[in-house]
Write an enzyme that holds these catalytic residues in place. Structure first.
Site, PDB file in Angstrom:
ATOM      1  N   CYS A   2      41.232  36.805  69.326  1.00 23.49           N
ATOM      2  CA  CYS A   2      41.914  37.910  69.997  1.00 23.49           C
ATOM      3  C   CYS A   2      43.335  38.001  69.481  1.00 23.49           C
ATOM      4  O   CYS A   2      44.026  36.994  69.378  1.00 23.49           O
ATOM      5  CB  CYS A   2      41.958  37.771  71.511  1.00 23.49           C
ATOM      6  SG  CYS A   2      40.440  38.249  72.303  1.00 23.49           S
ATOM      7  N   ARG A  27      41.516  38.098  63.853  1.00 25.41           N
ATOM      8  CA  ARG A  27      41.363  37.285  65.063  1.00 25.41           C
ATOM      9  C   ARG A  27      40.261  37.792  65.977  1.00 25.41           C
ATOM     10  O   ARG A  27      39.943  37.157  66.996  1.00 25.41           O
ATOM     11  CB  ARG A  27      42.681  37.255  65.845  1.00 25.41           C
ATOM     12  CG  ARG A  27      43.823  36.653  65.072  1.00 25.41           C
ATOM     13  CD  ARG A  27      45.084  36.699  65.878  1.00 25.41           C
ATOM     14  NE  ARG A  27      45.049  35.767  66.983  1.00 25.41           N
ATOM     15  CZ  ARG A  27      45.446  34.500  66.921  1.00 25.41           C
ATOM     16  NH1 ARG A  27      45.921  34.034  65.794  1.00 25.41           N
ATOM     17  NH2 ARG A  27      45.381  33.713  67.966  1.00 25.41           N
ATOM     18  N   TRP A  75      37.899  39.679  70.625  1.00 16.38           N
ATOM     19  CA  TRP A  75      36.705  38.897  70.313  1.00 16.38           C
ATOM     20  C   TRP A  75      36.128  38.558  71.685  1.00 16.38           C
ATOM     21  O   TRP A  75      36.670  37.721  72.409  1.00 16.38           O
ATOM     22  CB  TRP A  75      37.090  37.643  69.533  1.00 16.38           C
ATOM     23  CG  TRP A  75      35.922  36.875  69.002  1.00 16.38           C
ATOM     24  CD1 TRP A  75      35.219  37.133  67.863  1.00 16.38           C
ATOM     25  CD2 TRP A  75      35.320  35.711  69.576  1.00 16.38           C
ATOM     26  NE1 TRP A  75      34.222  36.207  67.700  1.00 16.38           N
ATOM     27  CE2 TRP A  75      34.256  35.324  68.735  1.00 16.38           C
ATOM     28  CE3 TRP A  75      35.568  34.957  70.731  1.00 16.38           C
ATOM     29  CZ2 TRP A  75      33.449  34.227  69.007  1.00 16.38           C
ATOM     30  CZ3 TRP A  75      34.752  33.857  70.993  1.00 16.38           C
ATOM     31  CH2 TRP A  75      33.710  33.508  70.133  1.00 16.38           C
ATOM     32  N   ASN A  99      44.593  36.702  75.809  1.00 19.37           N
ATOM     33  CA  ASN A  99      43.845  35.883  74.860  1.00 19.37           C
ATOM     34  C   ASN A  99      43.474  34.580  75.573  1.00 19.37           C
ATOM     35  O   ASN A  99      44.354  33.793  75.905  1.00 19.37           O
ATOM     36  CB  ASN A  99      44.724  35.611  73.641  1.00 19.37           C
ATOM     37  CG  ASN A  99      44.048  34.777  72.570  1.00 19.37           C
ATOM     38  OD1 ASN A  99      44.672  34.448  71.579  1.00 19.37           O
ATOM     39  ND2 ASN A  99      42.792  34.429  72.740  1.00 19.37           N
ATOM     40  N   GLY A 100      42.190  34.400  75.831  1.00 15.82           N
ATOM     41  CA  GLY A 100      41.758  33.169  76.501  1.00 15.82           C
ATOM     42  C   GLY A 100      40.579  33.438  77.417  1.00 15.82           C
ATOM     43  O   GLY A 100      39.975  34.510  77.394  1.00 15.82           O
ATOM     44  N   GLU A 484      29.753  22.132  53.172  1.00 18.13           N
ATOM     45  CA  GLU A 484      30.751  23.191  53.132  1.00 18.13           C
ATOM     46  C   GLU A 484      30.216  24.404  52.344  1.00 18.13           C
ATOM     47  O   GLU A 484      30.424  25.553  52.736  1.00 18.13           O
ATOM     48  CB  GLU A 484      32.061  22.647  52.526  1.00 18.13           C
ATOM     49  CG  GLU A 484      33.172  23.648  52.331  1.00 18.13           C
ATOM     50  CD  GLU A 484      33.646  24.365  53.605  1.00 18.13           C
ATOM     51  OE1 GLU A 484      33.246  23.982  54.718  1.00 18.13           O
ATOM     52  OE2 GLU A 484      34.395  25.344  53.463  1.00 18.13           O
ATOM     53  N   LYS A 488      29.805  28.120  53.909  1.00 18.97           N
ATOM     54  CA  LYS A 488      30.395  29.332  53.310  1.00 18.97           C
ATOM     55  C   LYS A 488      29.327  30.417  53.186  1.00 18.97           C
ATOM     56  O   LYS A 488      29.557  31.567  53.519  1.00 18.97           O
ATOM     57  CB  LYS A 488      30.991  29.057  51.921  1.00 18.97           C
ATOM     58  CG  LYS A 488      32.274  28.278  51.871  1.00 18.97           C
ATOM     59  CD  LYS A 488      33.475  28.977  52.437  1.00 18.97           C
ATOM     60  CE  LYS A 488      33.633  28.763  53.884  1.00 18.97           C
ATOM     61  NZ  LYS A 488      34.293  27.748  54.523  1.00 18.97           N
ATOM     62  N   GLU A 491      28.263  31.851  56.620  1.00 16.44           N
ATOM     63  CA  GLU A 491      29.310  32.648  57.253  1.00 16.44           C
ATOM     64  C   GLU A 491      29.369  34.065  56.705  1.00 16.44           C
ATOM     65  O   GLU A 491      29.488  35.020  57.468  1.00 16.44           O
ATOM     66  CB  GLU A 491      30.689  31.996  57.012  1.00 16.44           C
ATOM     67  CG  GLU A 491      30.964  30.784  57.864  1.00 16.44           C
ATOM     68  CD  GLU A 491      32.329  30.177  57.545  1.00 16.44           C
ATOM     69  OE1 GLU A 491      33.104  29.961  58.480  1.00 16.44           O
ATOM     70  OE2 GLU A 491      32.616  29.909  56.366  1.00 16.44           O
ATOM     71  N   HIS A 507      12.541  12.504  53.325  1.00 13.91           N
ATOM     72  CA  HIS A 507      12.252  12.107  54.711  1.00 13.91           C
ATOM     73  C   HIS A 507      11.948  13.303  55.602  1.00 13.91           C
ATOM     74  O   HIS A 507      12.058  13.208  56.819  1.00 13.91           O
ATOM     75  CB  HIS A 507      13.427  11.298  55.269  1.00 13.91           C
ATOM     76  CG  HIS A 507      13.670  10.030  54.503  1.00 13.91           C
ATOM     77  ND1 HIS A 507      12.793   8.968  54.539  1.00 13.91           N
ATOM     78  CD2 HIS A 507      14.651   9.677  53.645  1.00 13.91           C
ATOM     79  CE1 HIS A 507      13.245   8.001  53.747  1.00 13.91           C
ATOM     80  NE2 HIS A 507      14.375   8.418  53.189  1.00 13.91           N
ATOM     81  N   LYS A 604      38.796  34.286  62.945  1.00 15.18           N
ATOM     82  CA  LYS A 604      39.546  33.141  62.452  1.00 15.18           C
ATOM     83  C   LYS A 604      40.333  32.567  63.614  1.00 15.18           C
ATOM     84  O   LYS A 604      40.594  33.258  64.593  1.00 15.18           O
ATOM     85  CB  LYS A 604      40.498  33.609  61.348  1.00 15.18           C
ATOM     86  CG  LYS A 604      40.823  32.496  60.372  1.00 15.18           C
ATOM     87  CD  LYS A 604      41.424  33.013  59.114  1.00 15.18           C
ATOM     88  CE  LYS A 604      41.763  31.882  58.197  1.00 15.18           C
ATOM     89  NZ  LYS A 604      40.580  31.280  57.577  1.00 15.18           N
TER      90      LYS A 604
HETATM   91  N1  HGA Z   1      38.178  36.704  77.811  1.00 11.69           N
HETATM   92  C1  HGA Z   1      38.741  37.905  77.272  1.00 11.69           C
HETATM   93  C2  HGA Z   1      39.595  37.604  76.063  1.00 11.69           C
HETATM   94  C3  HGA Z   1      38.758  37.059  74.953  1.00 11.69           C
HETATM   95  C4  HGA Z   1      39.486  36.174  73.964  1.00 11.69           C
HETATM   96  O1  HGA Z   1      40.597  35.722  74.148  1.00 11.69           O
HETATM   97  N2  HGA Z   1      38.808  35.845  72.870  1.00 11.69           N
HETATM   98  O2  HGA Z   1      39.358  34.952  71.946  1.00 11.69           O
HETATM   99  C5  HGA Z   1      37.670  38.923  76.934  1.00 11.69           C
HETATM  100  O3  HGA Z   1      36.485  38.586  76.830  1.00 11.69           O
HETATM  101  O4  HGA Z   1      38.021  40.076  76.765  1.00 11.69           O
END
Ligand code: HGA
Length: 609
Positions: A2, A27, A75, A99-100, A484, A488, A491, A507, A604
């Site tokens: 985020c 982000r 995100w 963000n959180g 790794e 890559k 991803e 095995h 990221k």
């Molecule tokens: N929980 C909030 C913010 C998401 C977030 O920080 N993602 O890294 C949401 O879902 O909108």
């Protein structure tokens, strides 16, 4: 994850918000939105699902104007990807971006619903904004006081920026669990999740510390620490160049970052190698030297690509320094009862220094009696750097591609120097250090050589991009490189890829082998090569399609493709052999046409646990 950006200025900030939030798209790119306070002191909010370019389209022809505002790129953690769930969230005269994760959001939601709040989204963030509104209505206090009094009710991480349309001259920011950086302008101030968002405006930054609450006005910023006392935080002059955030001649950031590796390694070595024979870490003082003199065990904790770097470092710690080393994924380290070895030293690795799982592991480790801790990180001022006893910075430069490349090879460079230094401290002689210092000076040139193999690697990629599954094999310190390489590929191309130690195939996984499954092997010429050759035979006889990256002579049977790579010194072979695997993943994804810099579902800097 985020991205947050906000500004309080004397001018219309709509273009600034859109440009800056686009720079934070790495982000999170599920959806994005912004809110401004206009001249009538009303909120104007625009939100859109998808990339920031969709938000830009929506704002066109709208003649938006405001001197204070905030923006967010999401995100999603709580609530699906939809416009309703996109930030900013508003409760009457308060708007926030967050963000959180709020762990007790369900309980708070029920409480607030009983108080009459009608929720417009499924997010945990909307709970915060209604809670602030409720507390303010109840107490009549200013937004900053209300925030200070309310955050104790929030469990989890709640870095956020809020604004109040009744007091349109200030933003309030709270730093909790993910970074917020104040950018200082002239007669205007800014705040963002990452300095990248602000680099074209200012070079002067204040990194908020965990628990800080800041009032940001155009002329002034005031910061309170977690005890609600006013504090002065250091102003950092950034040396990151704005040009670093441009793609230049490259099609993707990931491509640029792969090709930057010789220089990012040179920068990481700069000022740390004296006369190409001595390794110099000014960060290590007497205390650390004493710790390394006595250390009997190393515990490294990391996630993703950094975890693979840690696995390589285990080989170096044990083979060069004779120090037992354990490596664990951070989320697992924090999920079990731990028995700490005697005289153990704790190391974390992270590109961003904000990886939530790694931060949690570091915080847990501090209660467990380690001799001390160190972080190897690419971001000065990040949470891991701030919370660790000591830090060694990689000088990879800003990495924007979600799939890490140059941060991996620079982490390995620092790790190898660290191991060599510890060998000198413990053994009181510096022959290993001298040898490694000399080899490391050659490393950037070795990488320039292998990068020249790009055309041949592209040709292999063209044969592989339609495959559904690919196996990666490696032995010894090449096993983490296989892991790794597989990561890559997964991803950025969404092809299922798995890595195995070469000797492990018989095995179980050998059952998968047929003419449809390509197998990628990195096999440097070393003491393990003969065993790897036997494994190659076992696959050949079962019809597997083999692609080998090696500097050795290999018998070419009809289903073997050998990509002959230049010679490299054994000790730096892991750093060298990841380069062709990065290129392979890149060219496969390019042929598939996937979104290389922003792969689906990822972001990221993983700031949630
Ligand atoms: N929980 C909030 C913010 C998401 C977030 O920080 N993602 O890294 C949401 O879902 O909108």
């Amino acid at each position: 994850m985020c991205g947050i950006v906000a500004a309080v200025t004397q001018r219309n900030i709509i273009n600034f918000l859109l440009e800056s939030i686009q720079r934070l798209e790495y982000r999170g790119y599920d959806s994005s939105g912004l809110a401004l306070i206009n001249k009538n002191n009303d909120f104007i909010r625009v939100r859109s699902i998808g990339k920031v370019k969709e938000l830009i389209k929506k704002t066109k022809n709208k003649k938006l104007s405001g001197k204070i505002g905030l923006a967010h790129t999401r995100w999603a953690t709580h609530g699906k990807v939809s416009e309703e769930n996109t930030h900013p969230h508003i409760s009457s005269h308060i708007a926030i971006v967050h963000n959180g994760i709020i762990e007790n959001s369900l309980k708070l939601r029920l409480f607030l619903q009983k108080k009459g709040y009608i929720f417009q989204s499924d997010t945990d963030t909307e709970v915060i904004v209604h809670l602030l509104h409720w507390e303010q209505k109840k107490t009549g206090k200013s937004l900053v006081e209300v925030i200070h009094n309310s955050v104790i009710k929030l469990h989890g991480n709640y870095s956020m920026v809020a604004m109040d349309s009744n007091h349109s001259s200030k933003l309030i920011a709270v730093c909790s669990g993910s970074p917020l950086i104040i950018g200082l302008g002239v007669g205007e101030n800014f705040i963002a999740s990452d300095q990248i968002a602000l680099l074209n405006i200012t070079k002067r930054f204040i990194y908020l510390k965990e628990g800080d609450i800041a009032i940001i006005k155009a002329e002034k910023t005031t910061i309170f620490n977690k005890n609600y006392s006013i504090v002065r935080r250091k102003i950092i002059e950034s040396d990151v160049k704005y040009e670093c955030v441009k793609k230049g001649k490259y099609k993707h950031y990931m491509e640029k970052e792969i090709y930057e590796q010789p220089d990012s390694i040179r920068n990481t070595l700069k000022n740390r190698l004296k006369n190409n024979t001595t390794i110099f870490f000014p960060e290590l003082g007497l205390k650390e030297i004493n710790i390394f003199l006595n250390v009997e065990h190393i515990q490294i904790v990391a996630c993703g690509t950094s975890y693979h770097a840690a696995m390589v470092a285990k080989h170096w710690f044990e083979s060069l320094a004779n120090i037992p080393c354990d490596v664990e994924v951070a989320s697992e380290f924090s999920s079990r009862k731990l028995a700490v070895r005697k005289k153990s030293f704790f190391i974390t690795l992270s590109q961003s220094g904000e990886t939530a799982d790694t931060l949690t592991a570091l915080r847990i480790s501090k209660k467990l009696g380690y001799l001390g801790n160190l972080t190897i990180c690419n971001m000065k001022g990040s949470s891991l750097v701030q919370e660790s006893d000591i830090y060694l910075l990689t000088q990879a430069g800003i990495e924007i591609g979600v799939a890490s490349t140059k941060s991996f090879t620079t982490q390995l460079t620092v790790l190898l120097m660290l191991v060599a230094k510890i060998v000198s401290i413990k053994q009181k002689k510096n022959n290993v250090e001298k040898k490694i210092a000399k080899i490391l000076t050659i490393l950037p040139y070795r990488i320039e050589e292998i990068l020249k193999k790009n055309k041949e690697i592209k040709n292999i990629a063209k044969k592989l991009y339609n495959t559904k599954n690919i196996l990666f094999l490696g032995r010894g310190d090449q096993y983490p490189i296989a892991m790794e390489g597989a990561l890559k590929l997964k991803e950025i191309s969404y092809i299922h890829a798995e890595a195995y130690p070469s000797g492990e195939l018989k095995h179980g996984p050998l059952a998968l082998i047929d003419e449809n499954i390509p197998i990628i092997i990195t096999a440097p010429k070393n003491l393990l090569l003969e065993k790897t050759k036997k494994n190659i035979q076992e696959i050949c006889t079962r019809g597997g399609l083999i692609y080998i990256f090696s500097d050795a002579e290999i018998n070419l049977e009809k289903n073997i493709t050998l990509l002959k790579v230049p010679y490299v010194e054994e000790i730096i072979a892991p750093i060298f052999y990841i380069i062709p695997l990065q290129l392979l993943a890149y060219y496969i994804a390019l042929s598939k046409g996937t979104n290389i810099d922003q792969p689906r579902n990822l972001a990221k800097s993983v700031t949630v646990e």
